[in-house]
Motif scaffolding. Sequence first.
Motif, PDB file in Angstrom:
ATOM      1  N   HIS A 191      54.358  38.954  41.040  1.00 54.00           N
ATOM      2  CA  HIS A 191      55.313  39.887  41.932  1.00 54.00           C
ATOM      3  C   HIS A 191      54.655  40.909  42.390  1.00 54.00           C
ATOM      4  N   ARG A 192      54.580  40.914  43.783  1.00 54.94           N
ATOM      5  CA  ARG A 192      54.190  42.028  44.741  1.00 54.94           C
ATOM      6  C   ARG A 192      54.901  43.121  44.623  1.00 54.94           C
ATOM      7  N   THR A 193      54.674  44.041  43.911  1.00 56.47           N
ATOM      8  CA  THR A 193      55.640  45.432  43.486  1.00 56.47           C
ATOM      9  C   THR A 193      55.747  46.272  44.913  1.00 56.47           C
ATOM     10  N   HIS A 194      54.920  46.064  45.937  1.00 51.74           N
ATOM     11  CA  HIS A 194      54.798  46.797  46.829  1.00 51.74           C
ATOM     12  C   HIS A 194      55.420  45.977  48.452  1.00 51.74           C
ATOM     13  N   CYS A 195      56.103  44.851  48.027  1.00 46.46           N
ATOM     14  CA  CYS A 195      56.612  44.135  48.940  1.00 46.46           C
ATOM     15  C   CYS A 195      57.648  44.554  49.735  1.00 46.46           C
ATOM     16  N   ALA A 208      70.119  30.795  46.195  1.00 48.41           N
ATOM     17  CA  ALA A 208      69.841  29.583  46.181  1.00 48.41           C
ATOM     18  C   ALA A 208      69.731  29.066  44.612  1.00 48.41           C
ATOM     19  N   GLY A 209      69.888  30.046  43.699  1.00 43.57           N
ATOM     20  CA  GLY A 209      70.133  29.555  42.263  1.00 43.57           C
ATOM     21  C   GLY A 209      68.653  29.472  41.794  1.00 43.57           C
ATOM     22  N   VAL A 210      67.691  30.378  42.499  1.00 45.86           N
ATOM     23  CA  VAL A 210      66.224  30.173  42.000  1.00 45.86           C
ATOM     24  C   VAL A 210      65.754  31.312  41.088  1.00 45.86           C
ATOM     25  N   ASN A 211      65.213  31.046  39.996  1.00 43.27           N
ATOM     26  CA  ASN A 211      65.051  32.042  39.107  1.00 43.27           C
ATOM     27  C   ASN A 211      63.549  32.058  38.635  1.00 43.27           C
ATOM     28  N   PRO A 212      62.410  32.256  39.322  1.00 42.18           N
ATOM     29  CA  PRO A 212      61.196  32.234  39.073  1.00 42.18           C
ATOM     30  C   PRO A 212      60.733  33.190  37.625  1.00 42.18           C
ATOM     31  N   HIS A 213      59.788  32.532  37.163  1.00 40.86           N
ATOM     32  CA  HIS A 213      59.243  33.279  35.919  1.00 40.86           C
ATOM     33  C   HIS A 213      58.354  34.134  36.328  1.00 40.86           C
ATOM     34  N   ILE A 214      58.465  35.428  36.323  1.00 40.42           N
ATOM     35  CA  ILE A 214      57.547  36.615  36.531  1.00 40.42           C
ATOM     36  C   ILE A 214      56.303  36.739  35.653  1.00 40.42           C
ATOM     37  N   ILE A 215      55.134  36.476  35.580  1.00 38.72           N
ATOM     38  CA  ILE A 215      54.180  36.444  34.807  1.00 38.72           C
ATOM     39  C   ILE A 215      53.323  37.936  34.917  1.00 38.72           C
ATOM     40  N   PHE A 216      53.458  38.408  35.942  1.00 38.99           N
ATOM     41  CA  PHE A 216      52.569  39.258  36.326  1.00 38.99           C
ATOM     42  C   PHE A 216      52.780  40.400  37.533  1.00 38.99           C
ATOM     43  N   ARG A 217      52.951  41.666  37.523  1.00 42.41           N
ATOM     44  CA  ARG A 217      53.325  42.477  38.647  1.00 42.41           C
ATOM     45  C   ARG A 217      52.048  43.317  39.089  1.00 42.41           C
ATOM     46  N   THR A 218      52.067  43.492  40.382  1.00 42.30           N
ATOM     47  CA  THR A 218      50.782  44.215  40.949  1.00 42.30           C
ATOM     48  C   THR A 218      51.009  44.772  42.153  1.00 42.30           C
ATOM     49  N   ASP A 219      50.540  46.115  42.616  1.00 42.41           N
ATOM     50  CA  ASP A 219      50.546  46.632  43.999  1.00 42.41           C
ATOM     51  C   ASP A 219      49.139  46.108  44.733  1.00 42.41           C
ATOM     52  N   GLN A 220      48.295  45.212  44.237  1.00 44.96           N
ATOM     53  CA  GLN A 220      47.137  44.920  44.817  1.00 44.96           C
ATOM     54  C   GLN A 220      47.063  43.558  45.415  1.00 44.96           C
ATOM     55  N   ASP A 221      47.006  43.200  46.571  1.00 43.35           N
ATOM     56  CA  ASP A 221      47.231  42.154  46.998  1.00 43.35           C
ATOM     57  C   ASP A 221      45.777  41.178  46.940  1.00 43.35           C
ATOM     58  N   GLU A 222      44.763  41.825  46.821  1.00 44.00           N
ATOM     59  CA  GLU A 222      43.242  41.159  46.373  1.00 44.00           C
ATOM     60  C   GLU A 222      43.577  40.408  45.107  1.00 44.00           C
ATOM     61  N   LYS A 223      44.148  41.247  44.007  1.00 43.39           N
ATOM     62  CA  LYS A 223      44.379  40.879  42.706  1.00 43.39           C
ATOM     63  C   LYS A 223      45.393  39.746  42.749  1.00 43.39           C
ATOM     64  N   ALA A 224      46.560  39.733  43.452  1.00 40.21           N
ATOM     65  CA  ALA A 224      47.455  38.639  43.513  1.00 40.21           C
ATOM     66  C   ALA A 224      46.924  37.484  43.984  1.00 40.21           C
ATOM     67  N   LEU A 225      46.048  37.578  44.981  1.00 33.63           N
ATOM     68  CA  LEU A 225      45.357  36.559  45.781  1.00 33.63           C
ATOM     69  C   LEU A 225      44.367  35.424  44.687  1.00 33.63           C
ATOM     70  N   ALA A 226      43.792  36.470  43.976  1.00 30.38           N
ATOM     71  CA  ALA A 226      42.600  35.804  43.075  1.00 30.38           C
ATOM     72  C   ALA A 226      43.379  35.347  41.587  1.00 30.38           C
ATOM     73  N   PHE A 227      44.455  35.755  41.423  1.00 28.79           N
ATOM     74  CA  PHE A 227      45.085  35.213  40.315  1.00 28.79           C
ATOM     75  C   PHE A 227      46.182  33.989  40.648  1.00 28.79           C
ATOM     76  N   MET A 236      54.866  34.961  46.555  1.00 28.80           N
ATOM     77  CA  MET A 236      55.457  35.134  48.032  1.00 28.80           C
ATOM     78  C   MET A 236      54.582  36.110  48.679  1.00 28.80           C
ATOM     79  N   MET A 237      54.157  35.745  49.848  1.00 21.72           N
ATOM     80  CA  MET A 237      53.499  36.924  50.486  1.00 21.72           C
ATOM     81  C   MET A 237      53.287  36.614  52.068  1.00 21.72           C
ATOM     82  N   PRO A 238      52.791  37.786  52.741  1.00 21.45           N
ATOM     83  CA  PRO A 238      52.662  37.405  54.311  1.00 21.45           C
ATOM     84  C   PRO A 238      51.695  36.401  54.504  1.00 21.45           C
ATOM     85  N   ASP A 239      51.655  35.788  55.663  1.00 18.66           N
ATOM     86  CA  ASP A 239      50.745  34.647  55.850  1.00 18.66           C
ATOM     87  C   ASP A 239      49.356  35.405  56.480  1.00 18.66           C
ATOM     88  N   ILE A 240      49.560  36.560  56.745  1.00 14.28           N
ATOM     89  CA  ILE A 240      48.280  37.449  57.187  1.00 14.28           C
ATOM     90  C   ILE A 240      47.074  37.496  56.141  1.00 14.28           C
TER      91      ILE A 240
END
Length: 299
Positions: A191-195, A208-227, A236-240
């Motif tokens: 989860h990107r906390t700065h979304c 939609a009744g969708v309930n994802p399992h959040i395993i990690f929260r971060t405000d760093q996009d590089e870390k999210a992409l690496a993980f 979920m993130m911008p396509d840029i």
Amino acid sequence: MDIYQLRYFLAIVETNNFSRAAERAFVSQPTLSAGIKKLETELGTPLFNRDARKISLTEAGRRFLPHARTIIYECNAAKSDIVRKSPVRRLQLGLLRSAPSARVAALLDDFGKAHPDIQISIKDGSTAQLQRWLDEGRIDVALSVTPDAESNTEFVQLYKWKYMVAVPSGHSFSGRNAIPLKELDRLDFLHRTHCEAETELTRMFASAGVNPHIIFRTDQDEKALAFVGAGLGLCMMPDILNAPGVTLLPVEGINIYRTIGLVWRAKDENDLIRSFQMFAVSHDWYPERAGSKNLDWAR
């Protein structure tokens, strides 16, 4: 509070080690430790969690970090300004936290080569923070989303992005053209906390009744992409945003777009802002989609 104490503090943050920090600050470790202890005593709270294996910032340390960096930056800028033969022009830039770091860095590098007499200081924040800093005159221009019509600001578009799901390139989803939202239910997610679109995404997932399992929260996009690339979860993130080992795919039922550009107060427009705007508008924000542009004309 003395400047040397702030330099000791930042050296520890950067090296994550008291011994290496002392080497960087050109002092002995006892001298550095004493300086930090004196700073913590003055502030009335510990700045670091210390244990045998690692050093980390306390909550107070995390709050103190941006202030320390700002003070040291201003001290260095003041010194540079005095020793220069000509006055330094300074552009205060506000940066949306989700802006693509590599592309922004490339823009600043290109602008700096063309304008070596201009110093750029950067403050990153949320959409609301950037607008407030503009209103207060604390920044000259912001890279942000389209402002409200009543904000009394000017806006020029730089790029657009759409929210997609980031998956590891070897994931079973990666060969598909799009993913139905229902198929994201119960999957591990980062989860990107700065979304900027968190409220919209939450509403669409819930509807939609969708309930994802959040395993990690971060405000760093590089870390999210690496993980994501390491297979720890989807995001979920911008396509840029992009990184090796990560594939971005549309999600059926998620149609969230944003237009990103430069925002500034009309009454504050000057040659400095116009020069930066010229480089930003001509910058290649999607280098992987097209050949690089030649900016020799701007130099």
